[in-house]
Design a protein around this motif. Structure first.
Motif, PDB file in Angstrom:
ATOM      1  N   LEU A  68      14.182  77.233  33.726  1.00  0.00           N
ATOM      2  CA  LEU A  68      12.926  76.887  32.863  1.00  0.00           C
ATOM      3  C   LEU A  68      13.573  76.785  31.478  1.00  0.00           C
ATOM      4  CD1 LEU A  68      10.650  79.923  34.449  1.00  0.00           C
ATOM      5  CD2 LEU A  68      11.049  77.401  35.359  1.00  0.00           C
ATOM      6  N   ALA A  69      13.966  76.919  31.146  1.00  0.00           N
ATOM      7  CA  ALA A  69      14.524  76.198  29.807  1.00  0.00           C
ATOM      8  C   ALA A  69      15.307  75.165  29.703  1.00  0.00           C
ATOM      9  CB  ALA A  69      14.617  77.734  28.128  1.00  0.00           C
ATOM     10  N   LEU A  70      16.096  75.670  31.048  1.00  0.00           N
ATOM     11  CA  LEU A  70      17.342  74.102  30.847  1.00  0.00           C
ATOM     12  C   LEU A  70      16.862  72.910  29.972  1.00  0.00           C
ATOM     13  CD1 LEU A  70      20.202  73.913  31.160  1.00  0.00           C
ATOM     14  CD2 LEU A  70      19.759  73.767  33.692  1.00  0.00           C
ATOM     15  N   LYS A  71      16.896  71.949  29.758  1.00  0.00           N
ATOM     16  CA  LYS A  71      16.884  70.570  29.689  1.00  0.00           C
ATOM     17  C   LYS A  71      18.120  69.449  29.264  1.00  0.00           C
ATOM     18  CE  LYS A  71      12.947  71.121  28.675  1.00  0.00           C
ATOM     19  NZ  LYS A  71      11.472  71.403  29.808  1.00  0.00           N
ATOM     20  N   GLN A  72      17.918  68.334  29.544  1.00  0.00           N
ATOM     21  CA  GLN A  72      19.632  67.521  30.081  1.00  0.00           C
ATOM     22  C   GLN A  72      19.805  67.456  28.606  1.00  0.00           C
ATOM     23  OE1 GLN A  72      19.151  64.277  31.477  1.00  0.00           O
ATOM     24  NE2 GLN A  72      20.621  63.330  31.324  1.00  0.00           N
TER      25      GLN A  72
ATOM     26  N   GLY B   4      13.927  69.120  33.787  1.00  0.00           N
ATOM     27  CA  GLY B   4      14.913  69.673  32.451  1.00  0.00           C
ATOM     28  C   GLY B   4      15.293  67.754  32.468  1.00  0.00           C
ATOM     29  N   LEU B   5      15.040  66.652  33.241  1.00  0.00           N
ATOM     30  CA  LEU B   5      15.264  65.711  33.185  1.00  0.00           C
ATOM     31  C   LEU B   5      14.786  64.647  31.527  1.00  0.00           C
ATOM     32  CD1 LEU B   5      15.829  64.076  36.827  1.00  0.00           C
ATOM     33  CD2 LEU B   5      17.847  64.966  35.343  1.00  0.00           C
ATOM     34  N   LYS B   6      15.914  64.415  31.349  1.00  0.00           N
ATOM     35  CA  LYS B   6      15.160  62.869  29.799  1.00  0.00           C
ATOM     36  C   LYS B   6      14.313  62.323  30.085  1.00  0.00           C
ATOM     37  CE  LYS B   6      19.720  62.706  27.945  1.00  0.00           C
ATOM     38  NZ  LYS B   6      21.284  62.104  27.496  1.00  0.00           N
ATOM     39  N   GLU B   7      13.106  62.561  29.902  1.00  0.00           N
ATOM     40  CA  GLU B   7      11.736  61.871  30.181  1.00  0.00           C
ATOM     41  C   GLU B   7      11.885  60.334  31.072  1.00  0.00           C
ATOM     42  OE1 GLU B   7       9.057  61.197  26.870  1.00  0.00           O
ATOM     43  OE2 GLU B   7       8.904  63.396  26.672  1.00  0.00           O
ATOM     44  N   GLU B   8      12.894  59.672  30.067  1.00  0.00           N
ATOM     45  CA  GLU B   8      13.620  58.217  30.674  1.00  0.00           C
ATOM     46  C   GLU B   8      13.732  58.221  32.347  1.00  0.00           C
ATOM     47  OE1 GLU B   8      17.043  58.504  28.403  1.00  0.00           O
ATOM     48  OE2 GLU B   8      14.798  59.128  28.048  1.00  0.00           O
ATOM     49  N   LEU B   9      14.779  59.247  32.966  1.00  0.00           N
ATOM     50  CA  LEU B   9      15.165  59.597  33.982  1.00  0.00           C
ATOM     51  C   LEU B   9      13.687  59.973  34.942  1.00  0.00           C
ATOM     52  CD1 LEU B   9      19.060  60.872  33.129  1.00  0.00           C
ATOM     53  CD2 LEU B   9      18.049  58.656  33.938  1.00  0.00           C
TER      54      LEU B   9
ATOM     55  N   VAL C  31      12.916  58.319  38.634  1.00  0.00           N
ATOM     56  CA  VAL C  31      13.128  58.771  39.783  1.00  0.00           C
ATOM     57  C   VAL C  31      12.022  59.327  40.309  1.00  0.00           C
ATOM     58  CG1 VAL C  31      13.569  61.100  38.938  1.00  0.00           C
ATOM     59  CG2 VAL C  31      14.801  60.725  40.392  1.00  0.00           C
ATOM     60  N   LYS C  32      10.329  59.083  39.843  1.00  0.00           N
ATOM     61  CA  LYS C  32       9.290  59.476  40.477  1.00  0.00           C
ATOM     62  C   LYS C  32       8.738  58.237  40.933  1.00  0.00           C
ATOM     63  CE  LYS C  32       7.992  63.353  37.207  1.00  0.00           C
ATOM     64  NZ  LYS C  32       6.793  63.689  35.215  1.00  0.00           N
ATOM     65  N   LEU C  33       9.602  57.048  40.983  1.00  0.00           N
ATOM     66  CA  LEU C  33       9.318  56.275  41.395  1.00  0.00           C
ATOM     67  C   LEU C  33       9.622  56.116  43.133  1.00  0.00           C
ATOM     68  CD1 LEU C  33      10.374  52.914  39.337  1.00  0.00           C
ATOM     69  CD2 LEU C  33       7.880  53.900  39.817  1.00  0.00           C
ATOM     70  N   TYR C  34      10.232  57.477  43.372  1.00  0.00           N
ATOM     71  CA  TYR C  34      10.944  57.493  44.521  1.00  0.00           C
ATOM     72  C   TYR C  34      10.574  58.616  45.173  1.00  0.00           C
ATOM     73  CZ  TYR C  34      15.056  53.949  42.854  1.00  0.00           C
ATOM     74  OH  TYR C  34      15.025  53.111  42.389  1.00  0.00           O
ATOM     75  N   GLU C  35      10.488  58.454  46.854  1.00  0.00           N
ATOM     76  CA  GLU C  35       9.005  59.716  47.367  1.00  0.00           C
ATOM     77  C   GLU C  35      11.228  60.658  48.378  1.00  0.00           C
ATOM     78  OE1 GLU C  35       6.851  59.271  49.543  1.00  0.00           O
ATOM     79  OE2 GLU C  35       5.249  57.849  48.298  1.00  0.00           O
TER      80      GLU C  35
ATOM     81  N   ILE D 176      19.056  64.250  43.090  1.00  0.00           N
ATOM     82  CA  ILE D 176      20.546  64.162  42.299  1.00  0.00           C
ATOM     83  C   ILE D 176      21.453  63.368  42.231  1.00  0.00           C
ATOM     84  CG2 ILE D 176      22.535  65.892  41.941  1.00  0.00           C
ATOM     85  CD1 ILE D 176      21.389  68.372  42.467  1.00  0.00           C
ATOM     86  N   GLN D 177      21.262  62.737  43.593  1.00  0.00           N
ATOM     87  CA  GLN D 177      22.435  61.340  44.060  1.00  0.00           C
ATOM     88  C   GLN D 177      21.954  60.447  43.294  1.00  0.00           C
ATOM     89  OE1 GLN D 177      25.647  61.376  44.825  1.00  0.00           O
ATOM     90  NE2 GLN D 177      25.171  63.713  44.738  1.00  0.00           N
ATOM     91  N   LYS D 178      19.819  60.854  43.981  1.00  0.00           N
ATOM     92  CA  LYS D 178      19.600  59.224  43.112  1.00  0.00           C
ATOM     93  C   LYS D 178      19.661  59.389  41.245  1.00  0.00           C
ATOM     94  CE  LYS D 178      17.086  56.908  44.263  1.00  0.00           C
ATOM     95  NZ  LYS D 178      17.641  55.287  45.257  1.00  0.00           N
ATOM     96  N   VAL D 179      18.801  60.270  41.301  1.00  0.00           N
ATOM     97  CA  VAL D 179      19.354  60.015  39.180  1.00  0.00           C
ATOM     98  C   VAL D 179      20.982  59.796  39.025  1.00  0.00           C
ATOM     99  CG1 VAL D 179      19.118  62.648  38.840  1.00  0.00           C
ATOM    100  CG2 VAL D 179      18.200  61.192  37.530  1.00  0.00           C
ATOM    101  N   LEU D 180      21.510  60.363  39.671  1.00  0.00           N
ATOM    102  CA  LEU D 180      23.280  60.335  38.792  1.00  0.00           C
ATOM    103  C   LEU D 180      23.220  58.829  39.087  1.00  0.00           C
ATOM    104  CD1 LEU D 180      25.226  62.845  40.500  1.00  0.00           C
ATOM    105  CD2 LEU D 180      24.949  62.098  38.793  1.00  0.00           C
ATOM    106  N   LEU D 181      23.539  58.007  40.162  1.00  0.00           N
ATOM    107  CA  LEU D 181      22.892  56.459  40.234  1.00  0.00           C
ATOM    108  C   LEU D 181      22.613  55.651  38.839  1.00  0.00           C
ATOM    109  CD1 LEU D 181      22.073  56.233  43.921  1.00  0.00           C
ATOM    110  CD2 LEU D 181      24.652  55.861  43.017  1.00  0.00           C
TER     111      LEU D 181
END
Length: 164
Positions: A57-61, A94-99, A103-107, A115-120
């Protein structure tokens, strides 16, 4: 059987881990499998002795997505059971805000797809940033590059002395 588990595990040990095991075995003349597992975690992953759910829960990128995924998998893997929808939410949070925003644009239904989408997305963002700022070096890349915006200017100490 516990004894077979210990024998199989010891055969896979090498280097530091094998040296540690020989020392541990001398200190524990009647070793148990559970005692061995706890001792290994305490020695080689002391952070996992704490509550892994709390750490998750505490993990942040802070670095790259790949580094974040590696840490995330370490903590989520230590949990026995957890709702997968909850895991997706924790990962996303935990992801950076811009990511997160992009990534929320995709369902995406699964954590693996997320994970694959955020890496791309991160790869795309790095390429765009490089085109806009050619001297850009992504954090965590370890490379070095000279700044293309810096110019060297030579100033003569006697500007008109040699021009006669």
């Amino acid at each position: 059987m516990e004894e077979e588990k210990m024998q199989a595990t010891v055969m896979a040990l090498e280097g530091k881990a094998l040296s540690w095991f020989h020392w541990w075995e001398k200190c524990n003349p009647n070793p148990t499998w559970d005692g061995f597992k706890i001792a290994v975690v305490r020695r080689f992953q002391p952070s996992m002795v704490q509550n892994p759910f709390e750490q998750l829960l505490a993990l942040k990128q802070t670095g790259t997505v790949e580094e974040y995924v590696e840490d995330f998998e370490k903590y989520v893997g230590a949990l026995r059971s957890i709702d997968q929808e909850c895991v997706r939410g924790i990962f996303l949070n935990g992801l950076k805000e811009e990511l997160q925003a992009e990534v929320k644009l995709y369902e995406l239904q699964s954590l693996s797809d997320l994970i694959q989408k955020v890496l791309l997305i991160e790869q795309k963002n790095v390429l765009i940033t490089k085109k806009i700022h050619p001297a850009y070096i992504p954090r965590g890349s370890g490379g070095s590059r000279t700044n293309s915006y810096t110019k060297t200017v030579t100033v003569e100490s006697r500007p008109n002395a040699d021009r006669r």
